[in-house]
Enzyme design. Structure first.
Site, short mmCIF file in Angstrom:
data_model
loop_
_atom_site.label_atom_id
_atom_site.label_comp_id
_atom_site.label_asym_id
_atom_site.label_seq_id
_atom_site.Cartn_x
_atom_site.Cartn_y
_atom_site.Cartn_z
N SER A 1 1.37 26.56 49.13
CA SER A 1 2.26 28.32 48.63
C SER A 1 1.51 29.45 49.29
O SER A 1 1.87 30.47 49.39
CB SER A 1 3.85 28.40 47.63
OG SER A 1 3.35 28.29 46.30
N SER B 1 7.56 29.77 50.76
CA SER B 1 7.18 30.43 49.22
C SER B 1 8.50 31.06 48.54
O SER B 1 9.01 31.11 48.74
CB SER B 1 6.27 31.11 49.01
OG SER B 1 5.81 31.07 47.90
#
Length: 251
Positions: free
Chosen positions: A46, A197
Site C-alpha cells: 500500500s 490502499s
C-alpha cells in the site's frame, strides 16, 4: 576442603550474574522500544513506491509523544498523549488500526485536524488547494509476487513536502471522493500506492485516525529483501537483499 566447598558457590554466583545480565538486557530493550525506536516490517504494497514488501524500518517513538500504544501490549494505563505533538503533512507514520488496535498500519499523513480533504479525478486537494503532481514515467511494482504497472508521480503537499505516488487510474470512487473534514484529535492518512490502499478514504475501514493511535514516525530502513525464491534455496539469499535500500531514510 575449603576449596571444594567454594566451587558450588562460585557456580551459583555465575548463574546469578548471567540471569541478572539477561534481565538487564531485557529491561534496556523494552525501554528503548518504548521511548526511542521500534522495528517494523512492511507486509503489503500500500506504500509502494516509498516502501516495498520486505522492507524493515525503525520508527521513532518520541516524535509525537507517548500514548498507551507506545507501550508493549498497549495497557490502558492512561488516555491521550504525554508530550504530544501533531505530525506534519507528509510524515510516514505507523498507527494502530482504529477498528482493531492489535493491527499496525503504516501510511502517509496528508490531513491534520480541521483540514478539508478530497480526491478529484485522481488528484489530491487539501483545503481546496490542488496538490500538484509531476509525471515521472512508468513504474513496475511487485506485491507478494503479483506484478503491477502504474504511473509514477511526484506529488507536492501544501507545506512543500514532495513524495512519490503510484497511480493506475484516475476514475472510480476512490479517485472522486466526498470532501472529508478532519475532526479534532484526528488525522487523515493515505497510502502512496493510491489505487491499492485501504486508508482514511474508507470511512467504514480506517477512516479518521485518532492522534492517540499514532505509534511513531518512520525514519530509516535497516534491511530489505525480495522473497522471490523459496526459503530453502539458501544460495539465493544474498541476491534477494536489496542492498541499495539499506540505511535509506524514509521520506
Amino acid at each position: 576442603m575449603a576449596t571444594s566447598k567454594a566451587k558450588p558457590r562460585q557456580h551459583a554466583n555465575v548463574w546469578v550474574e548471567n540471569i541478572k545480565t539477561i534481565l538487564y538486557a531485557g529491561l534496556i530493550a523494552v525501554a528503548v522500544r518504548t521511548v526511542a525506536f521500534e522495528p517494523f516490517n512492511i507486509p503489503s504494497g500500500s506504500m509502494i513506491p516509498t516502501l516495498l514488501v520486505g522492507d524493515y524500518l525503525f520508527v521513532s517513538k518520541y516524535s509525537y509523544g507517548y500514548s498507551r500504544y507506545s507501550l508493549p501490549f498497549s495497557p490502558p494505563l492512561f488516555s491521550g498523549r504525554i508530550f504530544g505533538a501533531l505530525p506534519k503533512r507528509g510524515d510516514v507514520v505507523v498507527f494502530k488500526y482504529p477498528r482493531d488496535t492489535s493491527i499496525d498500519y503504516i501510511k502517509r499523513i496528508v490531513g491534520l485536524p480541521g483540514d478539508r480533504i478530497q480526491v478529484k479525478e485522481g488528484q489530491l486537494y487539501i483545503n481546496g488547494e490542488l496538490c500538484p503532481r509531476q509525471p515521472e514515467g512508468t513504474y513496475i511494482a511487485d506485491e507478494n509476487g503479483i506484478k503491477m504497472m502504474g504511473r509514477l508521480y511526484q506529488e507536492t503537499l501544501p507545506n512543500g513536502v514532495k513524495h512519490d505516488i503510484l497511480k493506475e487510474r484516475d476514475d472510480g470512487w476512490v479517485n472522486n471522493t466526498q470532501e472529508y473534514v478532519v475532526p479534532p484529535g484526528h488525522v487523515f492518512a493515505m497510502g502512496d500506492n493510491r489505487d491499492n490502499s485501504a486508508d482514511s478514504r474508507f470511512m467504514d475501514g480506517v477512516g479518521f485516525v485518532p492522534v492517540e493511535n499514532l505509534v511513531g514516525r518512520a525514519e530509516i530502513l535497516f534491511f530489505s529483501y525480495d522473497a522471490e525464491y523459496p526459503w530453502w534455496e539458501v544460495w539465493e539469499w544474498p541476491f534477494e537483499i536489496r542492498w541499495s535500500r539499506i540505511l535509506k531514510p524514509v521520506h
